[in-house]
Structure formats: structure tokens, C-alpha cells
Design a protein around this motif. Structure first.
Motif, PDB file in Angstrom:
ATOM      1  N   ASP A 146      36.121  21.797  16.615  1.00 18.97           N
ATOM      2  CA  ASP A 146      37.072  21.604  17.713  1.00 18.97           C
ATOM      3  C   ASP A 146      36.493  22.071  19.042  1.00 18.97           C
ATOM      4  OD1 ASP A 146      38.967  20.547  16.029  1.00 18.97           O
ATOM      5  OD2 ASP A 146      40.055  22.425  15.741  1.00 18.97           O
ATOM      6  N   TYR A 147      35.466  22.904  18.997  1.00 21.32           N
ATOM      7  CA  TYR A 147      34.836  23.431  20.210  1.00 21.32           C
ATOM      8  C   TYR A 147      33.465  22.791  20.446  1.00 21.32           C
ATOM      9  CZ  TYR A 147      38.484  26.959  19.829  1.00 21.32           C
ATOM     10  OH  TYR A 147      39.696  27.595  19.752  1.00 21.32           O
ATOM     11  N   GLY A 148      33.167  21.726  19.730  1.00 20.35           N
ATOM     12  CA  GLY A 148      31.900  21.030  19.914  1.00 20.35           C
ATOM     13  C   GLY A 148      30.717  21.722  19.268  1.00 20.35           C
ATOM     14  N   ILE A 149      30.962  22.620  18.333  1.00 21.26           N
ATOM     15  CA  ILE A 149      29.895  23.360  17.650  1.00 21.26           C
ATOM     16  C   ILE A 149      29.703  22.784  16.261  1.00 21.26           C
ATOM     17  CG2 ILE A 149      29.144  25.631  16.833  1.00 21.26           C
ATOM     18  CD1 ILE A 149      30.976  26.857  18.959  1.00 21.26           C
ATOM     19  N   THR A 150      28.459  22.592  15.861  1.00 15.74           N
ATOM     20  CA  THR A 150      28.158  22.101  14.515  1.00 15.74           C
ATOM     21  C   THR A 150      27.163  23.038  13.841  1.00 15.74           C
ATOM     22  OG1 THR A 150      26.398  20.680  15.385  1.00 15.74           O
ATOM     23  CG2 THR A 150      28.577  19.689  15.112  1.00 15.74           C
ATOM     24  N   ARG A 151      27.226  23.081  12.538  1.00 20.35           N
ATOM     25  CA  ARG A 151      26.317  23.926  11.757  1.00 20.35           C
ATOM     26  C   ARG A 151      24.889  23.384  11.861  1.00 20.35           C
ATOM     27  NH1 ARG A 151      27.550  27.344   7.362  1.00 20.35           N
ATOM     28  NH2 ARG A 151      29.660  26.455   7.321  1.00 20.35           N
ATOM     29  N   GLU A 184      16.651  27.580   6.073  1.00 17.74           N
ATOM     30  CA  GLU A 184      17.804  27.134   5.307  1.00 17.74           C
ATOM     31  C   GLU A 184      18.918  26.682   6.258  1.00 17.74           C
ATOM     32  OE1 GLU A 184      17.796  26.793   2.127  1.00 17.74           O
ATOM     33  OE2 GLU A 184      15.872  27.788   1.776  1.00 17.74           O
ATOM     34  N   GLU A 185      19.876  25.963   5.726  1.00 22.40           N
ATOM     35  CA  GLU A 185      21.049  25.591   6.517  1.00 22.40           C
ATOM     36  C   GLU A 185      21.705  26.849   7.070  1.00 22.40           C
ATOM     37  OE1 GLU A 185      24.403  22.389   5.604  1.00 22.40           O
ATOM     38  OE2 GLU A 185      24.795  24.255   4.526  1.00 22.40           O
ATOM     39  N   GLU A 186      22.222  26.756   8.278  1.00 16.05           N
ATOM     40  CA  GLU A 186      22.812  27.916   8.938  1.00 16.05           C
ATOM     41  C   GLU A 186      23.911  28.519   8.070  1.00 16.05           C
ATOM     42  OE1 GLU A 186      24.429  29.131  13.383  1.00 16.05           O
ATOM     43  OE2 GLU A 186      24.613  27.053  12.697  1.00 16.05           O
ATOM     44  N   SER A 187      23.890  29.839   7.940  1.00 14.30           N
ATOM     45  CA  SER A 187      24.869  30.540   7.119  1.00 14.30           C
ATOM     46  C   SER A 187      26.214  30.618   7.830  1.00 14.30           C
ATOM     47  CB  SER A 187      24.384  31.956   6.799  1.00 14.30           C
ATOM     48  OG  SER A 187      24.352  32.744   7.981  1.00 14.30           O
ATOM     49  N   ASP A 188      27.262  30.903   7.060  1.00 14.29           N
ATOM     50  CA  ASP A 188      28.595  31.072   7.649  1.00 14.29           C
ATOM     51  C   ASP A 188      28.592  32.189   8.686  1.00 14.29           C
ATOM     52  OD1 ASP A 188      29.653  29.042   6.137  1.00 14.29           O
ATOM     53  OD2 ASP A 188      30.652  30.339   4.686  1.00 14.29           O
ATOM     54  N   ASP A 189      27.913  33.295   8.393  1.00 14.09           N
ATOM     55  CA  ASP A 189      27.908  34.440   9.317  1.00 14.09           C
ATOM     56  C   ASP A 189      27.272  34.066  10.652  1.00 14.09           C
ATOM     57  OD1 ASP A 189      29.193  36.049   7.519  1.00 14.09           O
ATOM     58  OD2 ASP A 189      27.383  37.019   6.767  1.00 14.09           O
ATOM     59  N   ASN A 190      26.136  33.346  10.608  1.00 18.65           N
ATOM     60  CA  ASN A 190      25.479  32.948  11.854  1.00 18.65           C
ATOM     61  C   ASN A 190      26.319  31.947  12.639  1.00 18.65           C
ATOM     62  OD1 ASN A 190      23.285  34.582  11.462  1.00 18.65           O
ATOM     63  ND2 ASN A 190      21.926  32.977  10.733  1.00 18.65           N
ATOM     64  N   LEU A 191      26.909  30.992  11.919  1.00 21.63           N
ATOM     65  CA  LEU A 191      27.749  29.997  12.590  1.00 21.63           C
ATOM     66  C   LEU A 191      28.966  30.674  13.216  1.00 21.63           C
ATOM     67  CD1 LEU A 191      28.451  27.097  13.305  1.00 21.63           C
ATOM     68  CD2 LEU A 191      29.446  26.834  11.020  1.00 21.63           C
ATOM     69  N   ARG A 192      29.554  31.620  12.501  1.00 16.98           N
ATOM     70  CA  ARG A 192      30.716  32.342  13.032  1.00 16.98           C
ATOM     71  C   ARG A 192      30.328  33.150  14.266  1.00 16.98           C
ATOM     72  NH1 ARG A 192      32.132  34.313   8.641  1.00 16.98           N
ATOM     73  NH2 ARG A 192      33.811  32.864   8.137  1.00 16.98           N
ATOM     74  N   ALA A 193      29.143  33.766  14.243  1.00 17.00           N
ATOM     75  CA  ALA A 193      28.676  34.541  15.404  1.00 17.00           C
ATOM     76  C   ALA A 193      28.476  33.631  16.612  1.00 17.00           C
ATOM     77  CB  ALA A 193      27.382  35.268  15.056  1.00 17.00           C
ATOM     78  N   ARG A 194      27.931  32.425  16.406  1.00 16.10           N
ATOM     79  CA  ARG A 194      27.763  31.476  17.516  1.00 16.10           C
ATOM     80  C   ARG A 194      29.119  31.037  18.064  1.00 16.10           C
ATOM     81  NH1 ARG A 194      25.580  26.521  17.506  1.00 16.10           N
ATOM     82  NH2 ARG A 194      25.613  26.150  15.262  1.00 16.10           N
ATOM     83  N   PHE A 195      30.053  30.843  17.159  1.00 11.57           N
ATOM     84  CA  PHE A 195      31.409  30.446  17.564  1.00 11.57           C
ATOM     85  C   PHE A 195      32.045  31.530  18.425  1.00 11.57           C
ATOM     86  CE2 PHE A 195      35.973  30.821  16.279  1.00 11.57           C
ATOM     87  CZ  PHE A 195      36.451  29.744  17.012  1.00 11.57           C
ATOM     88  N   TYR A 196      31.939  32.796  17.996  1.00 11.37           N
ATOM     89  CA  TYR A 196      32.492  33.894  18.782  1.00 11.37           C
ATOM     90  C   TYR A 196      31.799  33.998  20.136  1.00 11.37           C
ATOM     91  CZ  TYR A 196      35.163  35.762  14.822  1.00 11.37           C
ATOM     92  OH  TYR A 196      36.061  35.942  13.804  1.00 11.37           O
ATOM     93  N   ALA A 197      30.468  33.833  20.136  1.00  9.09           N
ATOM     94  CA  ALA A 197      29.730  33.905  21.400  1.00  9.09           C
ATOM     95  C   ALA A 197      30.203  32.824  22.361  1.00  9.09           C
ATOM     96  CB  ALA A 197      28.236  33.778  21.146  1.00  9.09           C
ATOM     97  N   PHE A 198      30.525  31.657  21.829  1.00  8.36           N
ATOM     98  CA  PHE A 198      30.966  30.541  22.677  1.00  8.36           C
ATOM     99  C   PHE A 198      32.348  30.795  23.269  1.00  8.36           C
ATOM    100  CE2 PHE A 198      33.244  26.521  23.209  1.00  8.36           C
ATOM    101  CZ  PHE A 198      32.375  25.827  24.032  1.00  8.36           C
ATOM    102  N   VAL A 199      33.287  31.239  22.434  1.00  9.67           N
ATOM    103  CA  VAL A 199      34.670  31.365  22.906  1.00  9.67           C
ATOM    104  C   VAL A 199      34.929  32.666  23.654  1.00  9.67           C
ATOM    105  CG1 VAL A 199      35.551  29.870  21.081  1.00  9.67           C
ATOM    106  CG2 VAL A 199      35.478  32.342  20.704  1.00  9.67           C
TER     107      VAL A 199
END
Length: 341
Positions: A71-76, A158-173
Motif C-alpha cells: 500500500d506504500y509502494g514497497i515490495t520485498r 536470499e529473498e529479503e526477510s520479514d524483519d528487514n522488510l518491516r524495518a524498511r517499512f518503518y523507515a519509510f513511514v
């Protein structure tokens, strides 16, 4: 939210609504009729609790986290393939394929000025392509050719982990990202597959200059990512900025101590666990702290299963905190534990 809605509580509530002159004991007709319904309702409440967790960024996992951040334009970030150096005894055709253990490699191009050396891409995604070295077997039946798999040119991730993706999401918002500020450059660097963290130095070499320092998803140095990050940032940055992409210099942290074992584990076992704990602690300090804490290392020793006490703890040969420069990252050096006499 629905923790109280257990099978027992639902069944008891249902039975309490029945008159007391009716047999409600376990095994009665009424009990046996209500029990399956109570079980299904309890399962529904359990599922509802989980479903709520799957729609929020702090608790969503897997494909549900993907949907939250989309929803914020972020993809794994997808898994990437390793690029490796292959050396041969004579020239081989571009596109030829080679195998080693559970991995296969395709020759992509000849490396300039290196004789019969080639860049080959691992056909398997992820870190598998980083693990092997040695003699390759040709898949195309080329006669009279021997080849060896040597250096890593670009590490596979490896494919981006949930923790890394979540950290990027928090950094964005949570970060005020505007046109070309430091938050933007960090965001752009983190968008590149394989990048685990980044630090931005605005005006590092005067007006109009920006330096971005990066580490890979394992929080280690991979200079092969620098060109990829540079190319990506060049496509999205504002006009006018001169961008430099670099990796931090490594600084080894050596640890030695005398320990007292409690008798439950061997020295080699506690050393392995302590070494892993040190590595994990150091990863968490990258770009975040400029001091490696002497006290923290001591607490990691005491929290290691099998160690009851320690003495003569030394960090880089001293009994004090170790300073880390702004452009350095700490890595675990020699870890030496010995039993106290």
C-alpha cells in the motif's frame, strides 16, 4: 484480543444458559450437543485473533506483510544470483555451463586482462552460489578443458526477510523523506536487492556531495553491491548531486577471558555459543554505535550457558571500551576462552 474465548469458557457459558433441572453433566445429550459447537466457536475466535495480527505492519508475516507494505509502494527484495570467477586452462565459449556440488554456473563474460578467467552466474538464487570453491565439471561436454571456481565477484542474497522488510517499512513511514534529503538516499540504497543497511553523509566533501555507506543483508561488507547501489541512485536522485557509494572499513574486535565452567557443558561448546553471541551483538552496532562496550561483552559471557564466572576479560588487549570510527564496522576477531586455573 480474544484470549478469553477458549473452548472451556464458551462451553461453560452455553451450559450456564440452560435451566438447572436439565442434565448438563459431561456425557449427557445436552453436553454432547453443545461441545462441538463450543469447539468450533473457540477455533473461530482463535483464527480471528491471528487474522487481526496479519493486517498490521508490526505483526504481519510472509505474504500478508507484502500486502501491508505494498500500500506504500514497497515490495520485498527478491533473491539474487551470485557472480563468481572461473579460471580455465584454455578459452571456453560464453554461455558454457559448469557444475559443482548442488550448484551450476553459466559463463557470462571474459574478465579483462586476466588470461582465461571468466565471470559466471550461479543458476541457483540465494546464498548457495557463495559457498563452494574448487574444480568444476563441464555440463556441455567440452573436451580437454579444466576449470576452477574461485573468487566471489558479487555475492548471492536470499529473498529479503520479514524483519528487514518491516524495518524498511518503518523507515519509510516514520522518516520525513523529501526530495533528495538524507532519508531519501538511505531509502534508495535499501531498495537495492542485497543491501541490509545504509548510512548517509550529506555534504561529506563540500556542497553538492553525498556519500552513502552500505552493508549487505548479513550486515557484512560486500563491495560488489556498491556499483548496483550507485546505478540505482543515479536513476532516482535529483539533478546536481555528486554521489559516492562506499563500504565501511572493518575493525576486528578480539576477546580473551578466563572462564569458570559450571560443569554442564564443554569449553568448545561455550566458546561456540559465545562467539555467535558476540557476532550478533556486533551486527547490531553497525551504523548505530561508535563504542563496543566492555561491560556488554562481560554480560554476554555470564549469559552464555555453561559459564558461571569469568576473569581477565580483554577487548583488543585492553580492559576498556573499544572505539569505532564513523566509517568503520566492528567484526568478530579471535575469540579465546580458557578455563581459569
Amino acid at each position: 484480543m480474544f484470549e478469553a474465548m477458549t473452548y472451556e469458557s464458551i462451553l461453560n457459558e452455553m451450559l450456564s444458559r440452560v435451566e438447572n433441572d436439565v442434565d448438563k453433566r459431561e456425557g449427557s445429550i445436552l453436553y454432547d450437543a453443545l461441545a462441538p459447537c463450543a469447539f468450533e466457536l473457540a477455533q473461530t475466535y482463535f483464527n480471528m485473533d491471528n487474522f487481526i495480527n496479519l493486517v498490521f505492519g508490526d505483526t504481519a508475516v510472509g505474504e500478508y506483510l507484502d500486502r501491508v507494505v505494498s500500500d506504500y509502494g514497497i515490495t520485498r527484495k527478491p533473491a539474487t544470483k551470485a557472480a563468481r570467477k572461473i579460471t580455465t586452462n584454455k578459452e571456453v565459449p560464453i554461455g558454457s555451463r559448469w557444475g559443482l556440488e548442488a550448484t551450476t554456473y553459466q559463463v557470462m563474460k571474459k574478465l579483462d586482462g586476466t588470461g582465461n578467467s571468466y565471470e559466471a552466474e550461479c543458476e541457483q538464487t540465494g546464498e548457495a552460489g557463495n559457498h563452494y570453491n574448487g574444480t568444476l565439471v563441464n555440463i556441455d561436454n567440452l573436451s580437454g578443458v579444466t576449470a576452477s571456481l574461485t573468487d566471489i565477484i558479487t555475492a548471492g542474497e536470499e529473498e529479503e526477510s520479514d524483519d528487514n522488510l518491516r524495518a524498511r517499512f518503518y523507515a519509510f513511514v516514520q522518516s520525513p523523506s523529501t526530495s533528495g534529503n538524507a532519508y531519501n538516499y538511505r531509502k534508495w540504497a535499501l531498495e537495492v536487492p542485497g543491501v541490509g543497511d545504509a548510512k548517509v553523509y550529506p555534504l561529506w566533501n563540500g556542497n553538492g556531495t553525498v556519500k552513502v555507506m552500505i552493508v549487505d543483508s548479513n550486515m557484512s561488507i560486500d563491495t560488489g553491491l556498491e556499483a548496483k547501489v550507485y546505478e540505482h541512485i543515479e536513476t532516482v536522485r535529483p539533478i546536481g548531486a555528486a554521489v559516492t557509494i562506499t563500504s565501511p572499513a572493518s575493525k576486528e574486535i578480539t576477546v580473551s577471558a578466563k572462564i569458570t565452567l559450571d560443569g554442564s557443558r564443554l569449553l568448545k561448546e561455550v566458546t561456540a555459543d559465545f562467539t555467535a553471541a558476540i557476532a550478533e551483538y556486533l551486527k547490531g552496532t553497525i551504523f548505530e554505535a561508535y563504542t563496543i562496550s566492555y561491560a556488554k561483552i562481560g554480560s554476554l559471557l555470564l549469559s552464555t550457558k555453561g559459564i558461571s564466572d569469568y576473569s581477565d576479560l580483554l577487548l583488543n588487549g585492553g580492559m576498556s571500551n573499544v572505539s569505532i570510527a564513523d566509517t568503520q564496522m566492528p567484526i568478530a576477531g579471535a575469540i579465546t576462552l580458557s578455563e581459569a586455573g
